[in-house]
Design an enzyme around this catalytic site. Sequence first.
Site, PDB file in Angstrom:
ATOM      1  NE  ARG A 122      -3.645   0.442   2.436  1.00 16.52           N
ATOM      2  CZ  ARG A 122      -3.518   1.330   3.423  1.00 16.52           C
ATOM      3  NH1 ARG A 122      -2.723   1.082   4.432  1.00 16.52           N
ATOM      4  NH2 ARG A 122      -4.171   2.470   3.393  1.00 16.52           N
ATOM      5  CE  LYS A 187       1.588  -5.664   6.159  1.00 22.73           C
ATOM      6  NZ  LYS A 187       1.299  -4.351   5.607  1.00 22.73           N
ATOM      7  NE  ARG A 322       3.579   4.702   9.987  1.00 27.15           N
ATOM      8  CZ  ARG A 322       4.440   5.519   9.431  1.00 27.15           C
ATOM      9  NH1 ARG A 322       5.398   6.040  10.173  1.00 27.15           N
ATOM     10  NH2 ARG A 322       4.396   5.813   8.160  1.00 27.15           N
TER      11      ARG A 322
HETATM   12  C1  BTN Z   1       0.549  -3.994   2.149  1.00 25.65           C
HETATM   13  O1  BTN Z   1       0.378  -4.468   3.274  1.00 25.65           O
HETATM   14  O2  BTN Z   1       1.161  -2.922   1.996  1.00 25.65           O
HETATM   15  C2  BTN Z   1      -0.025  -4.723   0.972  1.00 25.65           C
HETATM   16  C3  BTN Z   1       0.898  -5.826   0.504  1.00 25.65           C
HETATM   17  C4  BTN Z   1       0.340  -6.612  -0.672  1.00 25.65           C
HETATM   18  C5  BTN Z   1       1.356  -7.565  -1.256  1.00 25.65           C
HETATM   19  C6  BTN Z   1       0.764  -8.457  -2.294  1.00 25.65           C
HETATM   20  S1  BTN Z   1       1.862  -9.749  -2.788  1.00 25.65           S
HETATM   21  C7  BTN Z   1       0.801 -10.163  -4.102  1.00 25.65           C
HETATM   22  C8  BTN Z   1       0.316  -8.860  -4.699  1.00 25.65           C
HETATM   23  N1  BTN Z   1       1.256  -8.349  -5.669  1.00 25.65           N
HETATM   24  C9  BTN Z   1       1.813  -7.201  -5.265  1.00 25.65           C
HETATM   25  O3  BTN Z   1       2.660  -6.560  -5.912  1.00 25.65           O
HETATM   26  N2  BTN Z   1       1.331  -6.846  -4.078  1.00 25.65           N
HETATM   27  C10 BTN Z   1       0.350  -7.782  -3.596  1.00 25.65           C
END
Ligand code: BTN
Length: 325
Positions: A122, A187, A322
Amino acid sequence: MKARFALLETLSDGKFHSGQALGESLGVTRAAVWKQLRALTGLGLTIHAVRGRGYQLAQPIDLLTAKAINSHLSDRAREHIAQLDILPDVDSTNTYLKMHAVRGAASGTVCLAERQSAGRGRQGRQWVSPFGCNLYLSLLWRFVDGPTTLAGLSLAVGVALARALRTFVPQDIGLKWPNDLVWQGQKLAGILVEIAGESAGPSYAVIGVGINVRMPTAASDNINQPWTDLYRISQKTPSRNALAAAVLEQLVTVLCEFERQGLSVFLDEWRRLDSMAGRDVQIHMHDSVIAGTAKGIDDNGALMLQVGDELRRFASGEVSLRMAQ
Ligand code: BTN
């Protein structure tokens, strides 16, 4: 790439294989085998070479396969999965599916990768995605209505992921608004939902899920927040194929329900999983920080924050939450 993956399939048992036997099974010379082995080390894999014995992966790998994932899926879930693409290496499974969505890929198309070279989190963050040890999965889902009806979708997806992970981690799974999966405050998994479409519909969502299964310590240097993985929690490495199937099973169930009823049916469960309610937190916006007490989510999925006498609401996307320092 095909030869490289075939080589990896042979080596995935963690046993020694001679250069000659590898060359014969692939129909290539020993020099070509050597070149592909070098390429595999470039993906981050460690391969031991021992004179007289051959080549061996430092650790066996349970590679992702469509056959194994399908064997764990119910008939009902299989009906909703249009296609399952499993790639050895991709920039991002979300980017891959967004490209295929524009070209008309069907709702229910899934992409999994062993490694992402540009995994995205994100708010433009990187998602650390080393080869063969975690889960990187994206699902394309099409909706009749426009994008504004999908505002609460990422929270509903969080509920789906918590349900899927409960089989592997029976206790202490929580959600951190908007949709991080945490275990005892660290996380464990993240969700990136990307939505596009016509304002009056139709629309589609690419739902990306990253789960830390067994993160190599070296790769974790690039993670800049407290994290954990399934191996550290349970001292066991679950089958990533079974995990992928559990995630897909729950996603399909939740998405079908979300299409019918929206976020409302998931609110109670989300609130039970809320790991931040009642805690002192900080909201980080572009260049400002707001401190307050987290008061859970409203019926639209917005975060409620008590700041002095005022109850403020924040929509996901624009902010991050946070713990107060
Ligand atoms: C986050 O917590 O910031 C979101 C992470 C999301 C990661 C997943 S891995 C599969 C898909 N492809 C990506 O590039 N991102 C999501």
